[in-house]
Design an enzyme around this catalytic site. Structure first.
Site, PDB file in Angstrom:
ATOM      1  N   ASN A   1       0.881  -1.166   0.000  1.00 20.99           N
ATOM      2  CA  ASN A   1       0.000   0.000   0.000  1.00 20.99           C
ATOM      3  C   ASN A   1       0.917   1.213   0.000  1.00 20.99           C
ATOM      4  OD1 ASN A   1      -1.784   2.059   0.498  1.00 20.99           O
ATOM      5  ND2 ASN A   1      -2.283   1.434   2.606  1.00 20.99           N
TER       6      ASN A   1
ATOM      7  N   LYS B   1       0.251   4.301  -0.334  1.00 19.80           N
ATOM      8  CA  LYS B   1      -0.320   5.527   0.266  1.00 19.80           C
ATOM      9  C   LYS B   1      -0.021   6.739  -0.631  1.00 19.80           C
ATOM     10  CE  LYS B   1      -0.030   3.277   4.680  1.00 19.80           C
ATOM     11  NZ  LYS B   1      -0.062   3.391   6.119  1.00 19.80           N
TER      12      LYS B   1
ATOM     13  N   HIS C   1      -9.579   1.720   4.303  1.00 19.54           N
ATOM     14  CA  HIS C   1      -8.334   1.828   5.089  1.00 19.54           C
ATOM     15  C   HIS C   1      -8.566   2.783   6.265  1.00 19.54           C
ATOM     16  CE1 HIS C   1      -4.244   2.829   6.218  1.00 19.54           C
ATOM     17  NE2 HIS C   1      -3.892   1.698   5.639  1.00 19.54           N
TER      18      HIS C   1
ATOM     19  N   GLU D   1      -6.855   5.074   7.410  1.00 17.51           N
ATOM     20  CA  GLU D   1      -6.542   6.483   7.114  1.00 17.51           C
ATOM     21  C   GLU D   1      -7.701   7.143   6.375  1.00 17.51           C
ATOM     22  OE1 GLU D   1      -2.742   5.663   5.319  1.00 17.51           O
ATOM     23  OE2 GLU D   1      -1.996   5.084   7.292  1.00 17.51           O
TER      24      GLU D   1
ATOM     25  N   GLU E   1      -5.836  -4.580  10.213  1.00 25.73           N
ATOM     26  CA  GLU E   1      -4.770  -3.623  10.478  1.00 25.73           C
ATOM     27  C   GLU E   1      -5.053  -2.848  11.764  1.00 25.73           C
ATOM     28  OE1 GLU E   1      -2.598  -2.546   6.560  1.00 25.73           O
ATOM     29  OE2 GLU E   1      -4.242  -1.149   6.844  1.00 25.73           O
TER      30      GLU E   1
ATOM     31  N   GLY F   1       2.347   2.274  10.677  1.00 29.59           N
ATOM     32  CA  GLY F   1       3.341   3.337  10.548  1.00 29.59           C
ATOM     33  C   GLY F   1       4.050   3.673  11.851  1.00 29.59           C
TER      34      GLY F   1
ATOM     35  N   SER G   1       3.042  -2.150  10.168  1.00 32.11           N
ATOM     36  CA  SER G   1       4.490  -2.234  10.388  1.00 32.11           C
ATOM     37  C   SER G   1       5.088  -3.605  10.057  1.00 32.11           C
ATOM     38  CB  SER G   1       4.846  -1.825  11.823  1.00 32.11           C
ATOM     39  OG  SER G   1       4.452  -0.485  12.072  1.00 32.11           O
TER      40      SER G   1
HETATM   41  P1  PGA Z   1       2.667   0.265   7.546  1.00 33.83           P
HETATM   42  O1  PGA Z   1       1.258   0.524   6.814  1.00 33.83           O
HETATM   43  O2  PGA Z   1       3.198  -1.043   7.013  1.00 33.83           O
HETATM   44  O3  PGA Z   1       3.533   1.432   7.146  1.00 33.83           O
HETATM   45  O4  PGA Z   1       2.414   0.218   9.002  1.00 33.83           O
HETATM   46  C1  PGA Z   1       0.358  -0.522   6.602  1.00 33.83           C
HETATM   47  C2  PGA Z   1      -0.927   0.020   6.027  1.00 33.83           C
HETATM   48  O5  PGA Z   1      -1.404   1.063   6.497  1.00 33.83           O
HETATM   49  O6  PGA Z   1      -1.517  -0.591   5.109  1.00 33.83           O
END
Ligand code: PGA
Length: 249
Positions: free
Chosen positions: A9, A11, A94, A96, A166, A172, A212
């Protein structure tokens, strides 16, 4: 036996030219026949990424999509735009998008239905906040997210869907959930799908862990019985993604 699926992903990262460079870097390295590999990229990168990924095993997806067919929705991307560009997958719901752009379980459900209508495979995200985990309501919360996301979706469609668990506190932050924590929730998601549909559907749907994930944590996570791969953010933007895809080698 479910095939693993590992998706990046990206982003809001990578301009079109940077995106092509990343595909060129990863393309020869992510050729693992035991894993479906997907790059979910910003809308403007979809066409150049599909072009650059030609001749490889990389599937391409979007990071969001609107649930209407077309019309006066400034700034949105329609399902036809994605399929016509050559997309096969789309990330929906997601955290976010839920957190910064006011997406709800209901809007995610509309998007899921629309994605299936157009033959796109949705990667449906769910996850709890740290506060919810500390309150002990993680499983209840996730079950609600899953149940609403799948309203009106048939068992056959569900068998092809991907769910990404998630935990928001792990995204993140460099704080990966432990394999046991991730497995507990992924297993609960699978039983929830079994309750809504049947055992066959529960056995078929692929459930990813995200938050992560890195080359070090991937092998233990992906060895868990209910974790069928990962949705990878930060580590998908560099060569490390190939080590995640090749977690077994
Ligand atoms: P991350 O993001 O691996 O940077 O924690 C995962 C995601 O939000 O899909």
């Amino acid at each position: 036996m479910r095939k693993k699926i590992i998706a990046g992903n990206w982003k809001m990262n990578k301009t079109p030219s940077e995106a092509v460079a990343l595909v060129e870097l990863l393309k020869p390295l992510v050729n693992n026949p035991d894993v479906d590999v997907v790059f979910c990229v910003p809308a403007i990168d979809i066409i150049p990424v599909i072009e650059a990924a030609k001749g490889s095993n990389i599937g391409v997806g979007a990071e969001n999509m609107y649930y209407e067919e077309s019309g006066a929705y400034t700034g949105e991307i329609s399902p036809d735009m994605l399929t016509d560009a050559g997309c096969s997958y789309v990330i929906l719901g997601h955290s976010e998008r839920r957190g910064y752009f006011a997406e709800t379980n209901e809007s995610v459900n509309k998007k899921v239905l629309k994605a299936f209508e157009h033959g796109l495979i949705p990667i449906i995200c769910c996850g709890e906040s740290l506060e919810q985990r500390e309150q002990g309501i993680t499983i209840d919360w996730i079950r609600q997210q899953v149940k609403i996301a799948f309203l009106g979706v048939s068992a056959d469609q569900t068998k092809t869907a991907i769910i990404a668990y998630e935990p928001i506190w792990a995204i993140g932050t460099g704080k990966t959930a432990t394999a046991d924590q991730a497995e507990e929730v992924c297993k609960a998601i699978r039983s929830c799908i079994g309750e809504i549909y049947d055992q066959e559907t529960a056995d078929a749907i692929r459930i990813q862990y995200g938050g992560s994930v890195n080359a070090k944590t991937a092998p233990e996570l992906f060895a868990m019985p209910d974790i069928d791969g990962g949705l990878v953010g930060g580590a998908a933007l560099k060569a490390e993604f190939a080590d995640i895809v090749n977690y077994k080698k």
